[in-house]
Design a protein around this motif. Sequence first.
Motif, PDB file in Angstrom:
ATOM      1  N   VAL A 189      -3.302  -7.602  -3.708  1.00 11.69           N
ATOM      2  CA  VAL A 189      -3.812  -6.911  -2.628  1.00 11.69           C
ATOM      3  C   VAL A 189      -4.443  -5.375  -3.835  1.00 11.69           C
ATOM      4  O   VAL A 189      -5.682  -4.856  -3.247  1.00 11.69           O
ATOM      5  CB  VAL A 189      -2.115  -6.287  -2.106  1.00 11.69           C
ATOM      6  CG1 VAL A 189      -2.500  -4.767  -1.548  1.00 11.69           C
ATOM      7  CG2 VAL A 189      -2.127  -7.153  -1.264  1.00 11.69           C
ATOM      8  N   LEU A 190      -3.624  -5.178  -4.689  1.00 11.47           N
ATOM      9  CA  LEU A 190      -3.776  -4.235  -5.660  1.00 11.47           C
ATOM     10  C   LEU A 190      -4.897  -4.546  -6.557  1.00 11.47           C
ATOM     11  O   LEU A 190      -6.349  -3.348  -6.481  1.00 11.47           O
ATOM     12  CB  LEU A 190      -2.795  -4.344  -7.047  1.00 11.47           C
ATOM     13  CG  LEU A 190      -1.204  -3.745  -6.339  1.00 11.47           C
ATOM     14  CD1 LEU A 190      -0.466  -2.669  -7.267  1.00 11.47           C
ATOM     15  CD2 LEU A 190      -1.953  -1.690  -5.815  1.00 11.47           C
ATOM     16  N   GLN A 191      -5.421  -5.793  -6.602  1.00  6.54           N
ATOM     17  CA  GLN A 191      -6.783  -6.508  -7.477  1.00  6.54           C
ATOM     18  C   GLN A 191      -8.044  -5.465  -6.711  1.00  6.54           C
ATOM     19  O   GLN A 191      -9.017  -5.793  -7.135  1.00  6.54           O
ATOM     20  CB  GLN A 191      -6.411  -7.569  -7.691  1.00  6.54           C
ATOM     21  CG  GLN A 191      -6.043  -7.633  -9.048  1.00  6.54           C
ATOM     22  CD  GLN A 191      -6.074  -9.835  -9.435  1.00  6.54           C
ATOM     23  OE1 GLN A 191      -6.330  -9.575  -8.558  1.00  6.54           O
ATOM     24  NE2 GLN A 191      -5.545  -9.707 -10.770  1.00  6.54           N
ATOM     25  N   LEU A 208       0.905  -1.636   0.033  1.00  3.51           N
ATOM     26  CA  LEU A 208       0.133  -0.222  -0.026  1.00  3.51           C
ATOM     27  C   LEU A 208       0.714   1.115  -0.359  1.00  3.51           C
ATOM     28  O   LEU A 208       0.628   2.076  -0.634  1.00  3.51           O
ATOM     29  CB  LEU A 208      -0.621   0.130   0.982  1.00  3.51           C
ATOM     30  CG  LEU A 208      -1.735  -1.123   1.200  1.00  3.51           C
ATOM     31  CD1 LEU A 208      -2.684  -1.490   1.641  1.00  3.51           C
ATOM     32  CD2 LEU A 208      -3.399  -0.838   0.027  1.00  3.51           C
ATOM     33  N   ARG A 209       2.127   1.056   0.505  1.00  2.00           N
ATOM     34  CA  ARG A 209       2.911   2.421   0.169  1.00  2.00           C
ATOM     35  C   ARG A 209       3.669   2.675  -0.273  1.00  2.00           C
ATOM     36  O   ARG A 209       3.651   3.555  -1.288  1.00  2.00           O
ATOM     37  CB  ARG A 209       4.196   2.433   1.561  1.00  2.00           C
ATOM     38  CG  ARG A 209       3.631   2.564   3.062  1.00  2.00           C
ATOM     39  CD  ARG A 209       4.699   2.519   3.967  1.00  2.00           C
ATOM     40  NE  ARG A 209       4.893   2.792   5.263  1.00  2.00           N
ATOM     41  CZ  ARG A 209       4.822   2.649   6.604  1.00  2.00           C
ATOM     42  NH1 ARG A 209       7.117   1.709   5.885  1.00  2.00           N
ATOM     43  NH2 ARG A 209       4.899   2.575   7.880  1.00  2.00           N
ATOM     44  N   LEU A 210       3.665   0.797  -1.659  1.00  5.79           N
ATOM     45  CA  LEU A 210       4.426   1.836  -3.452  1.00  5.79           C
ATOM     46  C   LEU A 210       3.120   2.564  -4.069  1.00  5.79           C
ATOM     47  O   LEU A 210       3.135   2.973  -4.797  1.00  5.79           O
ATOM     48  CB  LEU A 210       4.654   0.806  -2.985  1.00  5.79           C
ATOM     49  CG  LEU A 210       5.494  -0.254  -3.047  1.00  5.79           C
ATOM     50  CD1 LEU A 210       5.475  -2.070  -3.947  1.00  5.79           C
ATOM     51  CD2 LEU A 210       7.104   0.275  -3.244  1.00  5.79           C
ATOM     52  N   LEU A 211       2.256   2.108  -3.250  1.00  4.92           N
ATOM     53  CA  LEU A 211       0.975   2.659  -4.152  1.00  4.92           C
ATOM     54  C   LEU A 211       0.374   3.725  -4.076  1.00  4.92           C
ATOM     55  O   LEU A 211       0.366   4.904  -4.896  1.00  4.92           O
ATOM     56  CB  LEU A 211      -0.871   1.328  -3.960  1.00  4.92           C
ATOM     57  CG  LEU A 211      -1.857   2.155  -4.982  1.00  4.92           C
ATOM     58  CD1 LEU A 211      -1.850   2.700  -5.866  1.00  4.92           C
ATOM     59  CD2 LEU A 211      -3.124   1.221  -4.272  1.00  4.92           C
ATOM     60  N   THR A 212       0.044   4.444  -2.323  1.00  8.51           N
ATOM     61  CA  THR A 212       0.629   6.097  -1.669  1.00  8.51           C
ATOM     62  C   THR A 212       1.398   6.675  -2.492  1.00  8.51           C
ATOM     63  O   THR A 212       1.782   7.564  -3.141  1.00  8.51           O
ATOM     64  CB  THR A 212       0.034   5.817  -0.637  1.00  8.51           C
ATOM     65  OG1 THR A 212       1.407   5.104  -0.334  1.00  8.51           O
ATOM     66  CG2 THR A 212      -1.073   5.000  -0.275  1.00  8.51           C
ATOM     67  N   ALA A 213       2.871   6.135  -2.632  1.00  8.59           N
ATOM     68  CA  ALA A 213       3.909   6.934  -3.338  1.00  8.59           C
ATOM     69  C   ALA A 213       3.457   7.375  -5.029  1.00  8.59           C
ATOM     70  O   ALA A 213       3.489   8.384  -5.535  1.00  8.59           O
ATOM     71  CB  ALA A 213       5.138   6.042  -3.287  1.00  8.59           C
ATOM     72  N   ALA A 214       2.974   6.076  -5.456  1.00  2.01           N
ATOM     73  CA  ALA A 214       3.008   6.074  -7.020  1.00  2.01           C
ATOM     74  C   ALA A 214       1.949   7.535  -6.770  1.00  2.01           C
ATOM     75  O   ALA A 214       1.904   7.552  -7.893  1.00  2.01           O
ATOM     76  CB  ALA A 214       2.293   4.871  -8.098  1.00  2.01           C
TER      77      ALA A 214
END
Length: 148
Positions: free
Chosen positions: A85-87, A26-32
Amino acid sequence: MSLRAKINDDLKAAMRGGDVKRRDTLRLLTAALKQREVDERSELADTDIVAIIDKMLKQRRESIVQFEKGGRQDLADQEKFELGVLQTYMPQALSDAEIDSAVTAAIRETGAKGAPDMGKVMAALKPGLAGRVDMSKVSALVKARLTA
């Protein structure tokens, strides 16, 4: 609740619950998401967030194939976890029948007659289907329809 708020709430829950792998994903996602907001100097709408997640999903699928070819099952497993997680943040996927009818309608609306018209058909389909279906599948279906 906006998609961004749901992602942030899930990140906080993962941090509180000690779920390190989910937290990191989720941190990767929020960073993107933050990177895109900084680049564009605007707040992202849910459709923009879905597009970013869709891109991340595509990257994960490609990485899984490469890691498995290279014999790195540990890295492939990590990518599969991130994919799962992303799905969860993607809209409801469309059935094959719904995709088929959307393609038929787009071909009819654009007046496409052959393969050179494929770009027009894909441009008509993309806004309605993006994030809800693998666009490479749609592209293959459109190509098959227009060349038949």
